[in-house]
Design a protein around this motif. Sequence first.
Motif, PDB file in Angstrom:
ATOM      1  N   UNK A 160      40.615  89.235  63.634  1.00 16.08           N
ATOM      2  CA  UNK A 160      41.660  88.313  63.169  1.00 16.08           C
ATOM      3  C   UNK A 160      43.003  89.023  62.988  1.00 16.08           C
ATOM      4  N   UNK A 161      43.025  90.314  63.286  1.00 20.90           N
ATOM      5  CA  UNK A 161      44.255  91.109  63.212  1.00 20.90           C
ATOM      6  C   UNK A 161      44.460  91.820  64.549  1.00 20.90           C
ATOM      7  N   UNK A 162      45.718  92.052  64.905  1.00 19.71           N
ATOM      8  CA  UNK A 162      46.029  92.722  66.160  1.00 19.71           C
ATOM      9  C   UNK A 162      45.457  94.135  66.150  1.00 19.71           C
ATOM     10  N   UNK A 163      44.801  94.515  67.247  1.00 18.50           N
ATOM     11  CA  UNK A 163      44.189  95.840  67.354  1.00 18.50           C
ATOM     12  C   UNK A 163      44.365  96.337  68.779  1.00 18.50           C
ATOM     13  N   UNK A 164      45.406  97.128  68.995  1.00 22.38           N
ATOM     14  CA  UNK A 164      45.766  97.579  70.344  1.00 22.38           C
ATOM     15  C   UNK A 164      44.716  98.484  70.966  1.00 22.38           C
TER      16      UNK A 164
ATOM     17  N   UNK B 105      34.106  88.194  63.531  1.00 24.38           N
ATOM     18  CA  UNK B 105      33.910  89.078  62.375  1.00 24.38           C
ATOM     19  C   UNK B 105      34.515  88.493  61.097  1.00 24.38           C
ATOM     20  N   UNK B 106      33.944  88.898  59.973  1.00 16.73           N
ATOM     21  CA  UNK B 106      34.351  88.337  58.698  1.00 16.73           C
ATOM     22  C   UNK B 106      35.604  89.060  58.205  1.00 16.73           C
ATOM     23  N   UNK B 107      36.738  88.509  58.583  1.00 15.17           N
ATOM     24  CA  UNK B 107      38.044  89.074  58.238  1.00 15.17           C
ATOM     25  C   UNK B 107      38.869  88.048  57.475  1.00 15.17           C
TER      26      UNK B 107
ATOM     27  N   UNK C 267      32.382  85.018  49.937  1.00 18.42           N
ATOM     28  CA  UNK C 267      33.776  85.085  49.476  1.00 18.42           C
ATOM     29  C   UNK C 267      34.722  85.164  50.675  1.00 18.42           C
ATOM     30  N   UNK C 268      34.386  86.015  51.647  1.00 21.81           N
ATOM     31  CA  UNK C 268      35.227  86.148  52.833  1.00 21.81           C
ATOM     32  C   UNK C 268      35.218  84.863  53.649  1.00 21.81           C
ATOM     33  N   UNK C 269      34.062  84.260  53.761  1.00 17.13           N
ATOM     34  CA  UNK C 269      33.921  82.983  54.477  1.00 17.13           C
ATOM     35  C   UNK C 269      34.804  81.913  53.840  1.00 17.13           C
ATOM     36  N   UNK C 270      34.789  81.840  52.518  1.00 18.26           N
ATOM     37  CA  UNK C 270      35.625  80.861  51.808  1.00 18.26           C
ATOM     38  C   UNK C 270      37.105  81.105  52.078  1.00 18.26           C
ATOM     39  N   UNK C 271      37.488  82.383  52.097  1.00 18.54           N
ATOM     40  CA  UNK C 271      38.888  82.723  52.370  1.00 18.54           C
ATOM     41  C   UNK C 271      39.283  82.361  53.801  1.00 18.54           C
TER      42      UNK C 271
ATOM     43  N   UNK D  99      45.656  60.236  67.516  1.00 16.84           N
ATOM     44  CA  UNK D  99      44.227  60.302  67.221  1.00 16.84           C
ATOM     45  C   UNK D  99      43.907  61.753  66.875  1.00 16.84           C
ATOM     46  N   UNK D 100      43.465  61.977  65.663  1.00 19.90           N
ATOM     47  CA  UNK D 100      43.097  63.320  65.212  1.00 19.90           C
ATOM     48  C   UNK D 100      41.586  63.381  65.069  1.00 19.90           C
ATOM     49  N   UNK D 101      40.972  64.237  65.850  1.00 18.47           N
ATOM     50  CA  UNK D 101      39.544  64.509  65.739  1.00 18.47           C
ATOM     51  C   UNK D 101      39.351  65.837  65.019  1.00 18.47           C
ATOM     52  N   UNK D 102      38.360  65.912  64.173  1.00 20.06           N
ATOM     53  CA  UNK D 102      37.970  67.203  63.585  1.00 20.06           C
ATOM     54  C   UNK D 102      36.457  67.319  63.623  1.00 20.06           C
ATOM     55  N   UNK D 103      35.982  68.495  64.051  1.00 23.68           N
ATOM     56  CA  UNK D 103      34.553  68.793  64.057  1.00 23.68           C
ATOM     57  C   UNK D 103      34.364  70.297  64.209  1.00 23.68           C
ATOM     58  N   UNK D 104      33.133  70.747  64.064  1.00 26.00           N
ATOM     59  CA  UNK D 104      32.769  72.134  64.353  1.00 26.00           C
ATOM     60  C   UNK D 104      32.039  72.176  65.679  1.00 26.00           C
ATOM     61  N   UNK D 105      32.039  73.340  66.325  1.00 32.29           N
ATOM     62  CA  UNK D 105      31.362  73.454  67.623  1.00 32.29           C
ATOM     63  C   UNK D 105      29.848  73.506  67.473  1.00 32.29           C
ATOM     64  N   UNK D 106      29.371  73.874  66.314  1.00 27.31           N
ATOM     65  CA  UNK D 106      27.936  73.892  66.004  1.00 27.31           C
ATOM     66  C   UNK D 106      27.809  74.131  64.508  1.00 27.31           C
ATOM     67  N   UNK D 107      26.580  74.233  64.028  1.00 26.43           N
ATOM     68  CA  UNK D 107      26.365  74.443  62.607  1.00 26.43           C
ATOM     69  C   UNK D 107      26.665  75.864  62.164  1.00 26.43           C
ATOM     70  N   UNK D 108      26.560  76.078  60.853  1.00 21.75           N
ATOM     71  CA  UNK D 108      26.825  77.394  60.286  1.00 21.75           C
ATOM     72  C   UNK D 108      25.833  78.428  60.777  1.00 21.75           C
ATOM     73  N   UNK D 109      26.325  79.660  60.937  1.00 20.23           N
ATOM     74  CA  UNK D 109      25.508  80.760  61.439  1.00 20.23           C
ATOM     75  C   UNK D 109      24.799  81.483  60.298  1.00 20.23           C
ATOM     76  N   UNK D 110      23.824  82.287  60.658  1.00 18.29           N
ATOM     77  CA  UNK D 110      23.080  83.047  59.643  1.00 18.29           C
ATOM     78  C   UNK D 110      23.852  84.269  59.154  1.00 18.29           C
ATOM     79  N   UNK D 111      24.915  84.636  59.857  1.00 15.25           N
ATOM     80  CA  UNK D 111      25.593  85.901  59.532  1.00 15.25           C
ATOM     81  C   UNK D 111      26.997  85.720  58.969  1.00 15.25           C
ATOM     82  N   UNK D 112      27.387  84.474  58.589  1.00 16.22           N
ATOM     83  CA  UNK D 112      28.754  84.317  58.096  1.00 16.22           C
ATOM     84  C   UNK D 112      28.844  83.732  56.683  1.00 16.22           C
TER      85      UNK D 112
END
Length: 448
Positions: A152-156, A213-215, A233-237, A263-276
Amino acid sequence: MRLLVSLVCFIFIGTLSCGADRPNVLIIMADDLGWADLGFQGSKDILSPNLDRLATRSVRFTDGHVTASVCSPSRAGLMTGKYQQRFGHEANTPPADKGMDVEQVTMADSLRKQGYRTGVIGKWHLGDEEQYYPTGRGFDYFYGLREGSRSYFYNAKKDDKPNSNRRIEHNGQHVVFDGYLTDVLGDKAVEFLKDDSADPFFLFLSFTAPHGPMHATETDLAKFSHIENKKRRTYAAMIWAMDRAIGRVLDQLDSSGQADDTIVWFLSDNGGATNNGSINLPLAGHKGIKFEGGIRVPFLMRWTNRFANGRLFNPMVSSLDIFATSLAAAGGDVEAAKLDGVDLLPFLEGKRSESPHEELYWHKLWFSAMRDGPWKLIYVQGYGYALYNLDDDLAESKNLADAHPDRLNSMKNRMVTWKEGMQEPRWGEAEQWFKTHSKNHIRIIEGK
C-alpha cells in the motif's frame, strides 16, 4: 460539467439516445471484505460511516452473491455478465501468458458503445499481457495495477520496479505515487469524476483493500488502538481508509450534481479471507470455498432518481446482474448481449414478482455449489455432497443430504449438466489449494 445538460443527442444503431437519459454507472468493489465487517452489516468494531450513509439510500441485497470465492474469476464474471466458466476463466490468478478471454465483450465495451466514457481505477487481475490490458477491453482510462495485490506504499525496490506487474500504471505508463494507495485511488476517482465531458461515465473503482498485505497508516491504526488483535486492528484501519476514499467520491457526486442520476453499486469480490482478520459470521466459511462466507457479500445499489428510499431486497441476486441492469438503464439491448445476468430493474420496480434467479451455480476445479431457491448443494471432489436449506439454516450447520436423497439427486444432476456445458479451465492451481480447501470444506460439513 454535466451540471449543464447537453442538448446534443447521439444516434446509436438507429436509436436516439440523449445523455440526460443515460445514468452514470459507478461500481465500487472491496477486496476480501468480511460479511460482518461494515457498520450497516452489524459490525461493532469496524467503522464505515460513508458506506453506512450509502446503504441508507440504497437497495440492499441480502442474498447477493459473486460468481467465485476468489478474486480473478469473480471479476471475470462481473466484467462479462457471464459465468466465467463459459470461457475457461475458472481458476484464480492467470499465469503470465493468460487472462480474460479476448473474445468476451465486457461491460465497458457495451457501455462505451452507448456513448459512455469508461475508466477502471485500482486492481485489474484479469491478465498481465498487453492483449488483456484494460484499455483494450473497453476502458478509456486505467490507473492501477495489473496484478491482484501489492504494497500500500510505494516501494521502488519491489512492487514498483519497472518490470513488475504490481507497479502502478496510468494507461500503460509506470507512475510514482505518494502516500497510502487506498487514498490515492480515491483521489484518482475524484479526478475522473471531475472531467467536464457531457457524456455519461462508467467507472469501476476496484480497491485492493482490505486484501493483504496488511498495511495501514499510523494515524489510521491509532484510531483503532482499542482492538487488541493486531491483524484485526490493521484490517479495521484499512477499511476505515477505504471508507474515507469512498466518502470523497460520494461527496464529489453530490457537489457536482450527479449523485441522483448515478447508479452506484457496492460489493466485495468475495468473502473475507482467513489471513486478514475478517469476520464472515453468521455465515460459514471464507474466501476460497463454497460456503456462504466465501460467496455471499455485502451488496448495494443506489439510483436515487429511480429508487428514492433505501430498502431491503431479499430474493437471490448475483454480481452477474450488474452488467445487465446497468446496460438496460443505459438503453442497451440486454437480450442481444446474451448474458447470464438479468436486468434487476423490473424486479425492483415491482413489475415482476418472482425471484430474479431460481438457480445459481459455482465451480472451480475441485469444488462446486448450486442454489435452488433456499436449497444449497456443495460438492467436494473425493468426498461427496452436502445439502442445506438456507431459509432454516443460514449458517450451513445441518447437512440434509441423507434426509432428502431425491432433492440431492435432482440438484446433483442439474449441477453436472451445467458443468458439462462449460469450457475446460484454461489454467489450473497448485495442488496445495486442493488439499487446503478440501480440508476446510470437510471440516465445516462435519461440524469440526
